[in-house]
Design a protein around this motif. Structure first.
Motif, short mmCIF file in Angstrom:
data_model
loop_
_atom_site.label_atom_id
_atom_site.label_comp_id
_atom_site.label_asym_id
_atom_site.label_seq_id
_atom_site.Cartn_x
_atom_site.Cartn_y
_atom_site.Cartn_z
N THR A 1 182.64 11.92 132.93
CA THR A 1 182.35 12.05 131.53
C THR A 1 183.17 10.81 130.64
O THR A 1 182.28 10.50 129.53
N VAL B 1 177.16 11.36 129.68
CA VAL B 1 177.48 12.38 128.40
C VAL B 1 178.65 11.56 128.04
O VAL B 1 179.46 10.95 128.74
N THR B 2 178.80 11.98 126.63
CA THR B 2 180.08 11.48 125.85
C THR B 2 180.94 12.78 125.37
O THR B 2 180.34 13.68 124.91
N LYS B 3 182.33 12.61 125.37
CA LYS B 3 183.19 13.54 125.28
C LYS B 3 183.60 13.25 123.53
O LYS B 3 184.04 12.08 123.17
N ARG B 4 183.34 14.08 122.68
CA ARG B 4 183.68 13.87 121.39
C ARG B 4 185.12 14.39 121.10
O ARG B 4 186.06 15.01 122.01
N SER C 1 183.96 18.80 122.51
CA SER C 1 182.19 18.94 123.11
C SER C 1 181.86 17.75 123.44
O SER C 1 182.34 16.73 123.35
N TYR C 2 180.57 17.81 123.92
CA TYR C 2 179.99 16.71 124.61
C TYR C 2 178.74 16.76 124.23
O TYR C 2 178.03 17.37 123.60
N ILE D 1 172.41 18.04 125.15
CA ILE D 1 173.32 18.27 126.05
C ILE D 1 172.87 19.23 127.18
O ILE D 1 172.83 18.98 128.39
N THR E 1 172.19 18.06 131.15
CA THR E 1 172.77 18.76 132.16
C THR E 1 171.80 19.19 133.09
O THR E 1 172.03 18.91 134.43
N PHE F 1 180.16 19.44 136.07
CA PHE F 1 179.93 19.32 134.69
C PHE F 1 179.22 20.37 133.94
O PHE F 1 178.19 20.44 134.32
#
Length: 404
Positions: A23, A74-77, A81-82, A91, A95, A123
């Motif tokens: 991720t 996906v990006t991790k904030r 959170s994603y 999301i 997924t 994930f």
């Protein structure tokens, strides 16, 4: 029985599939790529497929008989959170899409061995439908691969409990491989694994990087500055540039590799500062073949990620590690243990202070550090040989049961 013997009996060459959720960063993909290369080199008839969410997977070269399938990103904030990188999809939707692609890929590729990197359920649990299918067929051997350090035991236990990862490890995986040595660190500390699962853990040693042909390195001498993927390397790069700016006599010169995730205005600012140093620091973008730069370096200043640590050991380079401490203590734990063993020097914020003066002193002291090879013990870098032997054993065991 060899892999080739299995091929003759089964009617096809061995197939190995890697799940690398990726991720953020490069660590999972680079580890899977190194493993796939070693396994297909050990048996040139075998093939490997890597499922990865890395946004830069296409910028890597893959060995013959190794390929990859890119999962939607996906990006991790910052808050942990994603968010989906796919336009118009939330999301949950992305997924579900990833989970379906994983299941279809596994059904079509029909692997003899599945090697899952770090996340037992994938994930957000995206791997569970596929694991259930493979359990029903009972044909594919399933392996969970863990890096040498995951996180603090208490933090890890809470995370695995929330993800129901212990239950998944107990239910699905034939073996657990730890890419390190128990004498250095046990990443499963704090996890309530049953004695049965603990008996299936294999301590492989670290994964040696390929020391084969490398390209022509830059003009020597130089020290290599690498923040890995670069996404969390701002503080380290800033510290190195500040050291060269503060001390005009600091040498040797530095070659900085930004990493693919260090970009935008931040990189523009660093480029301006590099240019002002008049060649005492030079910078390059993402290097998928960073081995050449490692091979020619007089020393290394880096962060404490698993793959970079393996490269420091494999190329036997004196190194100063500046580990990150958020969002997890993984890098700090690895660097502190390595320093205790005399493998590297760590620049620790609470002990040394992350100041230009501390970095200047660390760079000046690099030539006097012992080489990692002077402290390396037996088995430390045997990981690739160990796992190729394990794959051979898993394939043979499966075939012997099928024959019997």
């Amino acid at each position: 029985m060899s892999l080739k013997r299995k091929q003759k009996i089964a009617g096809r060459a061995p197939r190995i599939l890697f799940y690398s959720h990726d991720t953020f960063g490069l660590g999972h993909l680079r580890r899977s790529r190194a493993l796939a290369a070693a396994m297909t080199q050990a048996d040139p008839s075998a093939s490997a497929l890597i499922l990865t969410g890395s946004p830069v997977a296409g910028r890597f070269t893959f060995p013959r008989r190794v390929d990859h399938v890119r999962l939607p990103g996906v990006t991790k904030r910052a808050d942990g959170s994603y968010a989906s990188q796919t336009m118009g999809m939330g999301i949950e939707e992305v997924t579900e899409l990833r989970s379906g692609l994983i299941r279809t890929s596994v059904q079509q590729f029909d692997p003899d061995v599945l090697i899952v990197d770090k996340e037992p359920t994938g994930f957000r649990g995206e791997l569970l439908p596929t694991l259930d299918c493979l359990m029903q067929s009972r044909r594919t051997k399933m392996v969970l691969g863990l890096r040498d350090v995951l996180d603090e035991p208490e933090v890890l236990a809470a995370e695995w409990d929330r993800k129901e990862a212990v239950a998944a490890t107990e239910a699905y995986y034939d073996e657990v491989w730890v890419y390190g040595l128990r004498s250095i660190y046990d990443p499963t500390r704090g996890l309530p694994l049953s004695p049965e699962v603990q008996s299936r853990i294999h301590w492989t040693g670290y994964l040696r990087r390929d020391l084969g042909p490398v390209g022509e390195p830059p003009e020597q001498p130089y020290i290599l500055i690498t923040p890995g993927g670069g996404g969390d390397g701002k503080a380290m790069v800033n510290l190195v540039l500040s050291a060269y700016e503060k001390d005009p006599t600091l040498s040797p010169r530095a070659v900085l590799v930004y990493g693919p995730f260090l970009s935008g205005e931040l990189r523009d600012d660093f480029e301006t500062r590099v240019a002002a140093l008049n060649g005492r620091v030079t910078a390059v973008g993402f290097e998928s073949q960073i081995e050449t730069l490692f091979a020619g370096a007089a020393g290394v200043v880096c962060m404490g990620g698993y793959n970079t640590f393996c490269e420091v050991l494999s190329f036997d380079k004196r190194a100063v590690i500046v580990p990150r401490t958020t969002p997890r203590l993984e890098q700090w734990i690895r660097a502190s243990r390595a320093e205790e063993l005399g493998l590297v020097r760590m620049l620790d914020e609470s002990r040394d202070g992350l100041t230009p003066e501390a970095m200047i002193a660390a760079i000046r002291a690099l030539p006097d550090q012992p080489l990692p090879s002077q402290a390396i013990g037996d088995g430390l870098l045997d990981g690739l040989d160990y796992v190729t032997d394990r794959v051979d054993s898993l394939l043979n065991g499966e075939q012997e049961r099928a024959i019997g």
